[in-house]
Design a protein around this motif. Structure first.
Motif, PDB file in Angstrom:
ATOM      1  N   VAL A 114       0.601  -1.144  -0.056  1.00 31.64           N
ATOM      2  CA  VAL A 114      -0.064  -0.122  -0.043  1.00 31.64           C
ATOM      3  C   VAL A 114       0.846   1.292   0.038  1.00 31.64           C
ATOM      4  N   TRP A 115       2.010   1.174   0.768  1.00 27.31           N
ATOM      5  CA  TRP A 115       2.826   2.351   0.999  1.00 27.31           C
ATOM      6  C   TRP A 115       3.740   2.402  -0.390  1.00 27.31           C
ATOM      7  N   GLY A 116       3.759   1.480  -1.208  1.00 29.39           N
ATOM      8  CA  GLY A 116       4.637   1.346  -2.387  1.00 29.39           C
ATOM      9  C   GLY A 116       5.881   1.251  -2.028  1.00 29.39           C
ATOM     10  N   ILE A 117       6.536   0.354  -0.801  1.00 25.96           N
ATOM     11  CA  ILE A 117       7.421   0.143  -0.707  1.00 25.96           C
ATOM     12  C   ILE A 117       8.079  -1.589  -0.539  1.00 25.96           C
ATOM     13  N   GLY A 118       9.247  -1.664  -0.934  1.00 28.93           N
ATOM     14  CA  GLY A 118       9.462  -3.254  -0.932  1.00 28.93           C
ATOM     15  C   GLY A 118       9.210  -4.004   0.413  1.00 28.93           C
ATOM     16  N   GLN A 119       9.475  -5.318   0.213  1.00 28.48           N
ATOM     17  CA  GLN A 119       9.020  -6.165   1.512  1.00 28.48           C
ATOM     18  C   GLN A 119      10.567  -6.558   2.246  1.00 28.48           C
ATOM     19  N   THR A 120      11.600  -5.819   1.618  1.00 25.12           N
ATOM     20  CA  THR A 120      12.890  -6.134   2.338  1.00 25.12           C
ATOM     21  C   THR A 120      13.085  -5.032   3.393  1.00 25.12           C
ATOM     22  N   ALA A 121      13.392  -5.516   4.547  1.00 25.91           N
ATOM     23  CA  ALA A 121      13.434  -4.489   5.882  1.00 25.91           C
ATOM     24  C   ALA A 121      14.531  -3.248   5.447  1.00 25.91           C
ATOM     25  N   SER A 122      14.333  -2.162   5.756  1.00 23.34           N
ATOM     26  CA  SER A 122      15.368  -1.097   5.740  1.00 23.34           C
ATOM     27  C   SER A 122      16.217  -1.385   6.999  1.00 23.34           C
ATOM     28  N   GLY A 123      15.955  -2.024   8.294  1.00 19.97           N
ATOM     29  CA  GLY A 123      16.904  -2.190   9.104  1.00 19.97           C
ATOM     30  C   GLY A 123      16.054  -3.275  10.175  1.00 19.97           C
ATOM     31  N   THR A 124      17.018  -4.033  10.861  1.00 21.48           N
ATOM     32  CA  THR A 124      16.395  -4.739  11.882  1.00 21.48           C
ATOM     33  C   THR A 124      17.049  -4.408  13.353  1.00 21.48           C
TER      34      THR A 124
ATOM     35  N   ASN B 238      10.906   1.525   5.645  1.00 23.67           N
ATOM     36  CA  ASN B 238      10.922   2.913   5.609  1.00 23.67           C
ATOM     37  C   ASN B 238      10.194   3.361   4.307  1.00 23.67           C
ATOM     38  N   ASP B 239       9.332   4.547   4.409  1.00 25.46           N
ATOM     39  CA  ASP B 239       8.918   5.249   3.377  1.00 25.46           C
ATOM     40  C   ASP B 239      10.072   5.812   2.592  1.00 25.46           C
ATOM     41  N   PRO B 240       9.703   6.534   1.385  1.00 23.33           N
ATOM     42  CA  PRO B 240      10.556   7.136   0.493  1.00 23.33           C
ATOM     43  C   PRO B 240      11.492   8.295   1.169  1.00 23.33           C
ATOM     44  N   GLN B 241      11.188   8.789   2.340  1.00 26.21           N
ATOM     45  CA  GLN B 241      11.557   9.908   3.018  1.00 26.21           C
ATOM     46  C   GLN B 241      12.816   9.248   4.257  1.00 26.21           C
ATOM     47  N   GLY B 242      12.551   7.960   4.366  1.00 22.92           N
ATOM     48  CA  GLY B 242      13.182   7.336   5.405  1.00 22.92           C
ATOM     49  C   GLY B 242      12.837   7.265   6.674  1.00 22.92           C
ATOM     50  N   LYS B 243      11.632   7.499   6.624  1.00 21.63           N
ATOM     51  CA  LYS B 243      10.822   7.422   8.170  1.00 21.63           C
ATOM     52  C   LYS B 243       9.877   6.129   8.258  1.00 21.63           C
ATOM     53  N   PRO B 244      10.061   5.580   9.244  1.00 22.34           N
ATOM     54  CA  PRO B 244       9.164   4.210   9.397  1.00 22.34           C
ATOM     55  C   PRO B 244       7.708   4.226   8.986  1.00 22.34           C
ATOM     56  N   ALA B 245       7.268   3.417   7.967  1.00 24.96           N
ATOM     57  CA  ALA B 245       5.840   3.298   7.179  1.00 24.96           C
ATOM     58  C   ALA B 245       5.519   2.049   8.081  1.00 24.96           C
ATOM     59  N   VAL B 246       6.086   0.912   7.939  1.00 30.14           N
ATOM     60  CA  VAL B 246       5.544  -0.335   8.593  1.00 30.14           C
ATOM     61  C   VAL B 246       6.709  -0.863   9.542  1.00 30.14           C
ATOM     62  N   GLU B 247       6.237  -1.454  10.804  1.00 30.97           N
ATOM     63  CA  GLU B 247       7.310  -2.136  11.686  1.00 30.97           C
ATOM     64  C   GLU B 247       6.641  -3.372  12.099  1.00 30.97           C
ATOM     65  N   LEU B 248       7.564  -4.534  11.884  1.00 29.51           N
ATOM     66  CA  LEU B 248       7.129  -5.762  12.239  1.00 29.51           C
ATOM     67  C   LEU B 248       7.928  -6.290  13.344  1.00 29.51           C
ATOM     68  N   TYR B 249       7.195  -6.466  14.359  1.00 33.14           N
ATOM     69  CA  TYR B 249       7.822  -7.226  15.935  1.00 33.14           C
ATOM     70  C   TYR B 249       7.421  -8.594  15.829  1.00 33.14           C
ATOM     71  N   GLN B 250       8.474  -9.491  15.735  1.00 30.45           N
ATOM     72  CA  GLN B 250       8.216 -11.032  16.046  1.00 30.45           C
ATOM     73  C   GLN B 250       8.897 -11.245  17.346  1.00 30.45           C
ATOM     74  N   ILE B 251       7.901 -11.904  18.110  1.00 33.81           N
ATOM     75  CA  ILE B 251       8.434 -12.182  19.478  1.00 33.81           C
ATOM     76  C   ILE B 251       8.684 -13.801  19.707  1.00 33.81           C
ATOM     77  N   SER B 252       9.794 -14.173  19.721  1.00 32.90           N
ATOM     78  CA  SER B 252      10.286 -15.431  19.687  1.00 32.90           C
ATOM     79  C   SER B 252       9.846 -16.447  20.800  1.00 32.90           C
ATOM     80  N   GLY B 253       9.171 -17.303  20.593  1.00 35.60           N
ATOM     81  CA  GLY B 253       8.516 -18.493  21.452  1.00 35.60           C
ATOM     82  C   GLY B 253       7.136 -17.842  22.111  1.00 35.60           C
ATOM     83  N   MET B 254       6.744 -16.684  21.684  1.00 34.80           N
ATOM     84  CA  MET B 254       5.225 -16.241  22.290  1.00 34.80           C
ATOM     85  C   MET B 254       4.098 -16.932  21.746  1.00 34.80           C
ATOM     86  N   ASN B 255       3.078 -17.434  22.492  1.00 31.34           N
ATOM     87  CA  ASN B 255       1.675 -17.771  21.606  1.00 31.34           C
ATOM     88  C   ASN B 255       0.947 -16.525  21.531  1.00 31.34           C
TER      89      ASN B 255
END
Length: 512
Positions: free
Chosen positions: A274-284, A297-314
């Motif tokens: 939707v944001w028109g950006i790729g699915q490769t993370a700008s950073g982790t 990041n969006d084209p201006q370098g600001k976070p548009a989407v953040e994915l938080y994955q919690i190891s082992g959490m149900n």
């Protein structure tokens, strides 16, 4: 780890919820946690009490019985800290199946940050009259689409709260757990013009299902859609709208058996497209609780989407009980002790005054070892550890950039005597992109001759506590020594404290 629970009236389970009232915004599909029959019985008994009018459960949560059109038959509860100024943000928080507004208010930690950073909260609530498990209907196109059913009711609640609190309509956010997370995704798709950002906790992509049968496939498997196909579901929810799009945080446990972790990936695909950006993370980045943060990041370098994955959490909402600024919430059914998701979500939205994250989203790690090396009546000196690859560092004072240096020391000048300031620092790469901010430290300038007996300190209640001149209990602040009540623990209640002895302070508003 919590046991598995349904998000829809059929299999699996999610958090519970009671009573209804109106509001208008489009809810979205998301499975909700369902509890065992004995748990449901207990919830039904406890939730029945919440159906009363004024306070619902936790202190300060109030029901609004008239808020406009309510086609979704929902109930509206709200909370705002005392003295909330006009133009403050507004956050909508949606419970999961078998949960209630009061339950979510009590456990999620959102009240802490509403008090601390100054914003209003709205808690929509559904009931067993709408769904046997008190789930929001994220999987029903007659209830979770723009202008219809529960979605329209949530939007009515938002309009009512905006009018009541004179909220900044450009800073309205929505978050939800499980079925509430599914509805959150739907609302972001239905009303991108009304929400600046959202957070989907253990939820599903927007418009993943239009029927209860299809909901099970979303919940337990992969829909095998391309990012563009996922993005089209958002774009078609409010046809003709072309942006700006909400900024979306996605929270998911890697061992979730109620909402399969693939849903987090599909949410990432949907909103980056939707944001028109790729699915490769700008950073982790690695965070507490075994959490990995991937930033897009969006084209201006600001976070548009953040994915938080919690190891082992149900399945559940990530909380981290404690008194630290980065800690929040309390444990319970589907409230899991790992990391305070509400804290990181609020910072991502910029509710802490940082403008969104308190730093940037570059690939450089956050600096460590930030220390206050000295203070005067008008300055504070800082130092921190070097970050490999950093071209410079940006120092933030109370969430706002205070200066930039190429070394690892900084002196902030022109400050007010006897005042506390909160600092963070972020590393900046050669392209000028800042990474995430460091942990915060508090520096208190000297005043009245260096802070001995007779010295006066004027600051907000949060900083008074951070500086060691006062303490907080139950969200209220008291002066050290005298124990005089100073009001709510937040950043917009200001007092002057006068030191009259070792670790002894009295309120001296207007007399120092």
């Amino acid at each position: 780890m919590e046991p598995t629970m349904p998000l829809t009236p059929l299999p699996s389970a999610t958090p519970h919820s009671p009573a209804p009232t109106p509001s208008a915004r489009r809810p979205r599909r998301h499975p909700a946690l369902a509890a065992v029959l004995s748990v449901l019985a207990l919830l039904a008994a406890g939730l029945g009490v919440l159906a009363a009018a004024a306070p619902a459960g936790a202190a300060g949560l109030t029901q609004v019985t008239s808020f406009g059109s309510n086609p979704g038959n929902l109930a509206m509860y709200e909370y705002a800290p005392a003295g909330l100024p006009s133009g403050a943000p507004l956050v909508v928080a949606m419970h999961g199946c078998t949960q209630s507004a009061s339950d979510y208010f009590t456990h999620s930690g959102w009240q802490k940050y509403a008090d601390l950073w100054g914003f209003a909260l709205v808690f929509p609530q559904t009931s067993s009259a709408n769904n046997s498990l008190s789930c929001f209907s994220w999987f029903d196109s007659t209830k979770d689409t723009r202008g219809k059913g529960e979605a329209a009711s949530v939007l009515s609640m938002v309009s009512s709260a905006e009018s009541q609190y004179h909220s900044d309509t450009h800073r309205v956010y929505v978050t939800g757990l499980s079925a509430g997370g599914g509805m959150t995704a739907d609302l972001l798709a239905d009303y991108p013009d009304a929400f600046a950002g959202g957070a989907v906790d253990s939820g599903l992509p927007a418009q993943c299902a239009a029927t209860q049968t299809a909901a099970s496939q979303c919940q337990y498997g992969s829909m095998n859609l391309t990012p563009a196909q996922w993005g089209d579901k958002v774009r078609s929810s409010d046809s003709g709208y072309s942006g700006p799009w909400p900024r979306v945080a996605i929270w998911q446990g890697t061992s979730d058996t109620t909402v399969q972790p693939v849903n987090a990936t599909e949410l990432r695909d949907q909103w980056t497209n939707v944001w028109g950006i790729g699915q490769t993370a700008s950073g982790t980045q690695s965070l507490p609780g075994g959490t990995t943060l991937s930033v897009y990041n969006d084209p201006q370098g600001k976070p548009a989407v953040e994915l938080y994955q919690i190891s082992g959490m149900n399945h559940g909402l990530a909380v981290d009980p404690g008194s630290g600024t980065e800690q929040c919430g309390s444990t319970g059914s589907y409230y899991i002790d790992t990391i305070c998701s509400s804290y990181y979500t609020a910072r991502f939205w910029g509710l802490d005054g940082s403008g969104g994250g308190g730093g940037g989203t570059g690939t450089l790690p956050a600096p460590t070892g930030l220390t206050v090396t000295g203070t005067t009546s008008t300055s504070a000196s800082l130092s921190w550890g070097a970050v490999s690859g950093a071209a410079s560092y940006t120092v933030y004072r109370n969430g706002t950039a205070a200066g930039s240096v190429t070394g690892t020391t900084f002196t902030d000048s022109g400050l007010t005597a006897g005042t506390s300031y909160t600092y963070t620092v972020a590393a900046v790469d050669s392209s000028g992109t800042a990474g995430p901010a460091s942990g915060a430290v508090t520096a208190t300038t000297t005043g009245g001759g260096g802070g001995g007996s007779g010295a006066c300190f004027t600051d907000n209640n949060y900083n008074q506590v951070a500086a060691g001149r006062a303490h907080q209990s139950g969200g209220y602040v008291y002066a050290d020594g005298s124990n005089q009540a100073m009001g709510l623990w937040n950043v917009f209640t200001v007092h002057t404290l006068k030191q009259t002895g070792t670790d002894f302070y009295v309120i001296a508003d207007g007399t120092c």
